[in-house]
Scaffold this motif. Structure first.
Motif, PDB file in Angstrom:
ATOM      1  N   LEU A  82      -5.393   8.194   5.985  1.00 60.97           N
ATOM      2  CA  LEU A  82      -5.880   8.137   7.365  1.00 60.97           C
ATOM      3  C   LEU A  82      -6.003   9.524   7.997  1.00 60.97           C
ATOM      4  CD1 LEU A  82      -3.806   5.093   8.665  1.00 60.97           C
ATOM      5  CD2 LEU A  82      -6.277   5.153   8.257  1.00 60.97           C
ATOM      6  N   GLY A  83      -5.322  10.507   7.389  1.00 58.90           N
ATOM      7  CA  GLY A  83      -5.404  11.873   7.894  1.00 58.90           C
ATOM      8  C   GLY A  83      -4.284  12.279   8.827  1.00 58.90           C
ATOM      9  N   SER A  84      -3.306  11.402   9.080  1.00 63.62           N
ATOM     10  CA  SER A  84      -2.194  11.759   9.966  1.00 63.62           C
ATOM     11  C   SER A  84      -1.134  12.588   9.247  1.00 63.62           C
ATOM     12  CB  SER A  84      -1.562  10.488  10.549  1.00 63.62           C
ATOM     13  OG  SER A  84      -1.090   9.636   9.513  1.00 63.62           O
ATOM     14  N   ILE A  85      -1.120  12.533   7.923  1.00 58.64           N
ATOM     15  CA  ILE A  85      -0.235  13.341   7.088  1.00 58.64           C
ATOM     16  C   ILE A  85      -1.106  14.114   6.113  1.00 58.64           C
ATOM     17  CG2 ILE A  85       1.618  13.270   5.352  1.00 58.64           C
ATOM     18  CD1 ILE A  85       2.519  10.607   6.650  1.00 58.64           C
ATOM     19  N   GLN A  86      -0.831  15.396   5.950  1.00 59.22           N
ATOM     20  CA  GLN A  86      -1.694  16.224   5.096  1.00 59.22           C
ATOM     21  C   GLN A  86      -1.133  16.448   3.688  1.00 59.22           C
ATOM     22  OE1 GLN A  86      -1.352  17.340   8.644  1.00 59.22           O
ATOM     23  NE2 GLN A  86      -3.059  15.907   8.645  1.00 59.22           N
ATOM     24  N   ALA A  87       0.183  16.380   3.521  1.00 57.27           N
ATOM     25  CA  ALA A  87       0.731  16.702   2.203  1.00 57.27           C
ATOM     26  C   ALA A  87       2.063  15.990   1.971  1.00 57.27           C
ATOM     27  CB  ALA A  87       0.934  18.213   2.074  1.00 57.27           C
ATOM     28  N   SER A  88       2.358  15.734   0.708  1.00 53.71           N
ATOM     29  CA  SER A  88       3.620  15.097   0.351  1.00 53.71           C
ATOM     30  C   SER A  88       3.783  15.100  -1.160  1.00 53.71           C
ATOM     31  CB  SER A  88       3.669  13.656   0.877  1.00 53.71           C
ATOM     32  OG  SER A  88       4.949  13.093   0.704  1.00 53.71           O
ATOM     33  N   LEU A  89       4.896  14.526  -1.602  1.00 56.53           N
ATOM     34  CA  LEU A  89       5.096  14.197  -3.001  1.00 56.53           C
ATOM     35  C   LEU A  89       4.997  12.683  -3.113  1.00 56.53           C
ATOM     36  CD1 LEU A  89       8.328  16.267  -3.847  1.00 56.53           C
ATOM     37  CD2 LEU A  89       5.950  17.055  -3.804  1.00 56.53           C
ATOM     38  N   SER A  90       4.739  12.201  -4.310  1.00 55.70           N
ATOM     39  CA  SER A  90       4.760  10.756  -4.526  1.00 55.70           C
ATOM     40  C   SER A  90       5.056  10.462  -5.982  1.00 55.70           C
ATOM     41  CB  SER A  90       3.422  10.116  -4.154  1.00 55.70           C
ATOM     42  OG  SER A  90       3.444   8.711  -4.413  1.00 55.70           O
ATOM     43  N   THR A  91       5.765   9.376  -6.218  1.00 47.79           N
ATOM     44  CA  THR A  91       5.874   8.887  -7.585  1.00 47.79           C
ATOM     45  C   THR A  91       4.526   8.291  -7.971  1.00 47.79           C
ATOM     46  OG1 THR A  91       6.648   6.723  -6.825  1.00 47.79           O
ATOM     47  CG2 THR A  91       8.334   8.364  -7.389  1.00 47.79           C
ATOM     48  N   ILE A  92       4.221   8.339  -9.242  1.00 39.11           N
ATOM     49  CA  ILE A  92       3.010   7.706  -9.760  1.00 39.11           C
ATOM     50  C   ILE A  92       3.031   6.211  -9.433  1.00 39.11           C
ATOM     51  CG2 ILE A  92       1.830   7.045 -11.900  1.00 39.11           C
ATOM     52  CD1 ILE A  92       1.358   9.968 -11.169  1.00 39.11           C
ATOM     53  N   SER A  93       4.213   5.610  -9.527  1.00 40.13           N
ATOM     54  CA  SER A  93       4.358   4.171  -9.291  1.00 40.13           C
ATOM     55  C   SER A  93       3.816   3.768  -7.928  1.00 40.13           C
ATOM     56  CB  SER A  93       5.829   3.765  -9.386  1.00 40.13           C
ATOM     57  OG  SER A  93       6.399   4.173 -10.589  1.00 40.13           O
ATOM     58  N   SER A  94       4.149   4.551  -6.895  1.00 44.86           N
ATOM     59  CA  SER A  94       3.758   4.181  -5.537  1.00 44.86           C
ATOM     60  C   SER A  94       2.267   4.330  -5.278  1.00 44.86           C
ATOM     61  CB  SER A  94       4.554   5.011  -4.526  1.00 44.86           C
ATOM     62  OG  SER A  94       5.904   4.624  -4.545  1.00 44.86           O
ATOM     63  N   LEU A  95       1.575   5.056  -6.123  1.00 45.53           N
ATOM     64  CA  LEU A  95       0.124   5.204  -5.969  1.00 45.53           C
ATOM     65  C   LEU A  95      -0.655   4.211  -6.822  1.00 45.53           C
ATOM     66  CD1 LEU A  95      -0.210   9.105  -5.933  1.00 45.53           C
ATOM     67  CD2 LEU A  95      -0.121   7.547  -3.978  1.00 45.53           C
ATOM     68  N   SER A  96       0.063   3.323  -7.508  1.00 44.96           N
ATOM     69  CA  SER A  96      -0.610   2.401  -8.426  1.00 44.96           C
ATOM     70  C   SER A  96      -1.509   1.395  -7.718  1.00 44.96           C
ATOM     71  CB  SER A  96       0.409   1.663  -9.297  1.00 44.96           C
ATOM     72  OG  SER A  96       1.281   0.877  -8.507  1.00 44.96           O
ATOM     73  N   SER A  97      -1.278   1.161  -6.429  1.00 46.14           N
ATOM     74  CA  SER A  97      -2.156   0.262  -5.671  1.00 46.14           C
ATOM     75  C   SER A  97      -3.573   0.815  -5.593  1.00 46.14           C
ATOM     76  CB  SER A  97      -1.621   0.059  -4.249  1.00 46.14           C
ATOM     77  OG  SER A  97      -0.359  -0.551  -4.274  1.00 46.14           O
TER      78      SER A  97
END
Length: 325
Positions: A82-97
């Motif tokens: 949505l553009g409200s957050i510009q950067a982060s870390l993520s597990t691969i699992s959480s991006l599987s959607s």
């Protein structure tokens, strides 16, 4: 009470200076972290900020928001799109959607060790996944390794049979759900910030997580037994939102990419040290580490997931090639 003319005048005179300082601070970058200042998930961004202050002075103002104040990984990922957050870390699992193909990295007992995972991600698979993430609004600047996931419970669930009938918290991922249901457990997707209370109140009996996060969330207080299954190496990404990335100049992209790559290597070093310190802390607080029994049975159960997901992940030959890389 009315302000004095002197106070108003002082405020007006100060305004240009404040604006200048704000402008000098550079482009605002909201960065989400699940943990506080003492954990690798936040330290990496302090490192990236320091690098950018040298390589691109005045261009970026990293505003790091820790302790999951902006939500769990799913909420953060949605905020990035949505553009409200510009950067982060993520597990691969959480991006599987958004990128189901990334689940290939979550296949249980696929990777032998840290070096094996890095070798694979430095090759064609890493490039392939980066393109797929970018198409979904996530620009991946580096891969990271959170460490191996282990089973956490209130008792020593050392065999596959001992997991049957247990309610287990899982990442919101089809693969993780299928893995534990295959062992006869009842998977329950719960965002990570809510897991402590869910375990404490008995909503779930167990979960799996890395050693660093186990202590980061103080889970040893509610699930004091860590069964060292090491069933999944938790791969992750350092990523920025596509909208943010498109707004950067070529020079800014180069500086940010180089800082993130350096940060990725730094994170992997920190995690190794943090795991050791974390488990010392857990044991001192009453936690206990036990070894799984009948590992071949654990691996056989995991192989069912390989077979089930193979048609969605490029076929069993691709999976076997990664396992042997």
């Amino acid at each position: 009470m009315l302000l004095s003319r002197r106070a108003v005048t002082a405020g007006l005179l100060a305004a240009p200076a404040l604006l200048t300082r704000a402008h000098a601070a550079g482009r605002p970058v909201t960065v989400a972290s699940l943990f506080g200042e003492d954990k690798p998930e936040t330290k990496i961004w302090r490192r990236i900020a320091e690098t950018l202050n040298r390589s691109a002075p005045g261009r970026f103002d990293l505003r790091i928001v820790g302790n999951a104040a902006l939500g769990g990984e799913k909420e953060v990922a949605e905020g990035m799109r949505l553009g409200s957050i510009q950067a982060s870390l993520s597990t691969i699992s959480s991006l599987s959607s958004w990128v189901p193909d990334g689940q290939i990295l979550d296949l249980p007992f696929l990777f032998k060790d840290r070096a094996h995972l890095k070798r694979v991600l430095d090759g064609p698979l890493g490039a392939e996944l980066k393109a797929k993430y970018e198409a979904q609004g996530f620009v991946v600047l580096g891969f990271i390794n959170y460490g191996a996931r282990h089973l956490l419970a209130k008792e020593a669930l050392t065999t596959p049979d001992s997991v049957k009938g247990k309610r287990i918290r899982v990442i919101q991922s089809p693969l993780h759900t299928e893995l534990w249901s295959g062992f006869g457990a009842y998977p329950t997707p719960i965002p990570i910030p809510e897991t402590y209370n869910a375990l404490k109140t008995g909503v779930v009996d167990a979960m799996d997580l890395t050693k660093s996060a186990y202590v980061g969330f103080k889970l040893y207080e509610v699930v004091p037994v860590l069964i060292e299954t090491g069933h999944i190496w938790a791969a992750g990404v350092v990523h920025v939102s596509a909208a943010f990335w498109k707004g950067l100049s070529a020079e800014e992209k180069k500086a940010f990419a180089e800082a993130a790559l350096d940060g990725s290597a730094y994170f992997d070093e920190l995690i190794v040290a943090d795991e050791e310190a974390s488990m010392a802390k857990a044991v001192s607080e009453g936690g206990k580490v036990v070894q799984p029994e009948n590992r071949p049975a654990w691996e056989a159960g995991a192989r069912k997931v390989w077979a089930s997901f193979a048609p969605k992940l490029g076929g069993i030959a691709k999976i076997e090639a990664i396992a042997g890389a």
